[in-house]
Design an enzyme around this catalytic site. Sequence first.
Site, PDB file in Angstrom:
ATOM      1  N   HIS A   1      -0.209  -3.911   2.600  1.00  0.00           N
ATOM      2  CA  HIS A   1      -1.442  -3.249   2.181  1.00  0.00           C
ATOM      3  C   HIS A   1      -2.706  -4.027   2.501  1.00  0.00           C
ATOM      4  O   HIS A   1      -3.761  -3.429   2.699  1.00  0.00           O
ATOM      5  CB  HIS A   1      -1.411  -2.976   0.674  1.00  0.00           C
ATOM      6  CG  HIS A   1      -0.411  -1.946   0.287  1.00  0.00           C
ATOM      7  ND1 HIS A   1      -0.383  -1.393  -0.973  1.00  0.00           N
ATOM      8  CD2 HIS A   1       0.601  -1.351   0.967  1.00  0.00           C
ATOM      9  CE1 HIS A   1       0.593  -0.512  -1.050  1.00  0.00           C
ATOM     10  NE2 HIS A   1       1.214  -0.478   0.128  1.00  0.00           N
TER      11      HIS A   1
ATOM     12  N   GLU B   1      -5.453 -23.256  -4.306  1.00  0.00           N
ATOM     13  CA  GLU B   1      -5.204 -23.251  -2.870  1.00  0.00           C
ATOM     14  C   GLU B   1      -5.572 -21.897  -2.255  1.00  0.00           C
ATOM     15  O   GLU B   1      -6.153 -21.834  -1.173  1.00  0.00           O
ATOM     16  CB  GLU B   1      -3.738 -23.607  -2.604  1.00  0.00           C
ATOM     17  CG  GLU B   1      -3.369 -25.019  -3.036  1.00  0.00           C
ATOM     18  CD  GLU B   1      -3.231 -25.219  -4.560  1.00  0.00           C
ATOM     19  OE1 GLU B   1      -3.328 -26.369  -4.998  1.00  0.00           O
ATOM     20  OE2 GLU B   1      -3.023 -24.221  -5.300  1.00  0.00           O
TER      21      GLU B   1
END
Length: 157
Positions: A103, A76
């Site tokens: 991040h 997925e």
Amino acid sequence: MRVHIATDHAGMELSSHLISHLRAAGHDVHDHGPQSYDPQDDYPRFCINAAKAVAGDIEAGLYALGIVLGGSGNGEQIAANKVCGIRAALIWSTDTARLARQHNDANVAALGGRQHSLGEATTLVDVFLAEPFSGDERHERRIEQIAEFEMTGQVAE
């Protein structure tokens, strides 16, 4: 917040749970399927459609995130990452959920429905959705390098 969600047959129970949980929390949840259980379903179309909706919302100036679910979340995640502008991250701990946003400014979370209890998965999604991007220059620079490659096929030197 607008949240786009998609799954395959292995994530149906988790998807249903998350849709209810997120709507109760006030999120605008869009379900990209499937609508019924089929053990032979093909997850790419569901996940790609959810990722396209996230990318479209972002392009339109709307804040949206996505969630794609499967047995492991790996396929997925791969499918979602094929959509231009999508940064899908496999989240499997609160740290990976938090860092994906901090991040990488990940805009889609991939999760394995067979890897976590409903409670664990709910916590991971809640952490992902709540965590902002840090905006640190080094992270922005790296995201821009990835986006440049996505658009041009060239790796920054």
